[in-house]
Enzyme design. Structure first.
Site, PDB file in Angstrom:
ATOM      1  CD  GLU A  45       3.099 -38.850   3.951  1.00 54.60           C
ATOM      2  OE1 GLU A  45       4.321 -38.620   3.829  1.00 54.60           O
ATOM      3  OE2 GLU A  45       2.605 -39.215   5.013  1.00 54.60           O
ATOM      4  CG  ASP A  46       7.458 -40.337   3.103  1.00 56.12           C
ATOM      5  OD1 ASP A  46       6.251 -40.361   3.449  1.00 56.12           O
ATOM      6  OD2 ASP A  46       8.381 -40.545   3.910  1.00 56.12           O
TER       7      ASP A  46
ATOM      8  CG  ASP B  98       2.691 -48.648   5.750  1.00 53.72           C
ATOM      9  OD1 ASP B  98       2.458 -49.592   4.981  1.00 53.72           O
ATOM     10  OD2 ASP B  98       3.222 -48.804   6.863  1.00 53.72           O
TER      11      ASP B  98
ATOM     12  CG  PHE C 128      10.562 -50.718   6.351  1.00 55.72           C
ATOM     13  CD1 PHE C 128       9.479 -50.053   6.907  1.00 55.72           C
ATOM     14  CD2 PHE C 128      11.820 -50.137   6.440  1.00 55.72           C
ATOM     15  CE1 PHE C 128       9.651 -48.833   7.544  1.00 55.72           C
ATOM     16  CE2 PHE C 128      12.000 -48.920   7.081  1.00 55.72           C
ATOM     17  CZ  PHE C 128      10.912 -48.268   7.639  1.00 55.72           C
TER      18      PHE C 128
ATOM     19  NE  ARG D  54      14.740 -38.665   7.650  1.00 49.78           N
ATOM     20  CZ  ARG D  54      13.492 -39.045   7.913  1.00 49.78           C
ATOM     21  NH1 ARG D  54      12.664 -39.298   6.922  1.00 49.78           N
ATOM     22  NH2 ARG D  54      13.062 -39.177   9.142  1.00 49.78           N
TER      23      ARG D  54
HETATM   24  P1  IMP Z   1       1.201 -44.550   7.614  1.00 48.81           P
HETATM   25  O1  IMP Z   1       0.838 -43.526   8.664  1.00 48.81           O
HETATM   26  O2  IMP Z   1       1.161 -45.940   8.155  1.00 48.81           O
HETATM   27  O3  IMP Z   1       0.444 -44.396   6.330  1.00 48.81           O
HETATM   28  O4  IMP Z   1       2.714 -44.381   7.301  1.00 48.81           O
HETATM   29  C1  IMP Z   1       3.190 -43.255   6.758  1.00 48.81           C
HETATM   30  C2  IMP Z   1       4.535 -42.943   7.359  1.00 48.81           C
HETATM   31  O5  IMP Z   1       5.194 -44.094   7.906  1.00 48.81           O
HETATM   32  C3  IMP Z   1       5.396 -42.438   6.242  1.00 48.81           C
HETATM   33  O6  IMP Z   1       5.312 -41.031   6.147  1.00 48.81           O
HETATM   34  C4  IMP Z   1       6.749 -42.938   6.651  1.00 48.81           C
HETATM   35  O7  IMP Z   1       7.371 -41.997   7.495  1.00 48.81           O
HETATM   36  C5  IMP Z   1       6.501 -44.200   7.440  1.00 48.81           C
HETATM   37  N1  IMP Z   1       6.619 -45.415   6.594  1.00 48.81           N
HETATM   38  C6  IMP Z   1       5.648 -46.275   6.216  1.00 48.81           C
HETATM   39  N2  IMP Z   1       6.132 -47.252   5.436  1.00 48.81           N
HETATM   40  C7  IMP Z   1       7.455 -47.009   5.321  1.00 48.81           C
HETATM   41  C8  IMP Z   1       8.532 -47.674   4.614  1.00 48.81           C
HETATM   42  O8  IMP Z   1       8.385 -48.699   3.930  1.00 48.81           O
HETATM   43  N3  IMP Z   1       9.760 -47.105   4.745  1.00 48.81           N
HETATM   44  C9  IMP Z   1       9.984 -45.975   5.480  1.00 48.81           C
HETATM   45  N4  IMP Z   1       9.028 -45.322   6.129  1.00 48.81           N
HETATM   46  C10 IMP Z   1       7.766 -45.838   6.059  1.00 48.81           C
HETATM   47 MG    MG Z   2       9.347 -41.912   8.736  1.00 52.74          MG
END
Ligand code: IMP
Ligand code: MG
Length: 182
Positions: A104-105, A108, A159, A172
């Site tokens: 995963e990148d 969050d 962010f 990206r």
């Molecule tokens: P989660 O589902 O809230 O854990 O978020 C995961 C996804 O939300 C990541 O795979 C990203 O695509 C996007 N995301 C969450 N935080 C960021 C950020 O700070 N920058 C860019 N994308 C984010």
């Molecule tokens: Mg995204």
């Protein structure tokens, strides 16, 4: 090298420079290579954000490794996910008997990762093991409990974009990770 000012005037602050990321990705690759020595390893990248991290990570892994991807669509507002996440591209290969490492990148809220386990093949439960490797961890925003096995960097609640991470599909391609101007 002034990349930020040349190609992305919208970046307020560089959080992680290119060489810092490279050094950490190298460490992660070495650690994964040691941990999975003698095992059949399958990396599963979560599209799209993980593609840059995965491409660098895989070149720092010294044991035999396969790569596949899943894609998820989230109905969030662009900067966060809503908790409604759908698998839009499932795995192409079977995970049976393989040790799966999800790439995963950023984690969050945790919803995307939780839902990625829904990928058909993973759910079938025939993988030898399933673990998670994320480049970035933003623990302050977590809504669902998720165990992270490998974490590149823990970051504050900002962010960020670059190195695969986007805002509205853009940024990206930046080689560093930065914070957008507010
Ligand atoms: P989660 O589902 O809230 O854990 O978020 C995961 C996804 O939300 C990541 O795979 C990203 O695509 C996007 N995301 C969450 N935080 C960021 C950020 O700070 N920058 C860019 N994308 C984010
Ligand atoms: Mg995204």
């Amino acid at each position: 090298m002034g990349v930020a000012s040349v190609s992305a005037p919208e970046i307020a602050e560089i959080l992680l420079a290119e060489d810092e990321i490279a050094a950490r990705v190298r460490e992660l690759g070495e650690q994964i290579s040691r941990d999975y020595e003698g095992k059949e390893l399958l990396l599963v990248g979560i599209l799209k954000g993980a593609f840059v991290f995965l491409s660098d990570l895989v070149r720092n892994i010294s044991i035999p490794v396969s790569v596949d991807f899943v894609a998820l669509s989230s109905y969030g507002d662009g900067t966060s996910s809503s908790g409604i996440v759908k698998v839009t591209k499932d795995l192409d290969v079977s995970v049976e008997g393989r040790h799966v490492l999800i790439i995963e990148d950023i984690v969050d809220t945790g919803w995307t990762l939780k839902m990625s386990y829904l990928a058909e093949n993973l759910r079938a439960g025939k993988a030898a093991s399933v673990r998670v490797c994320t480049l970035l961890d933003k623990p302050s925003r977590r809504q669902v409990d998720i165990e992270l096995d490998y974490v590149g960097f823990v970051i504050p609640n900002k962010f960020v974009v670059g190195y695969g991470l986007d805002f509205d599909g853009l940024y990206r391609n930046l080689p560093f990770i930065g914070v957008l101007k507010g």
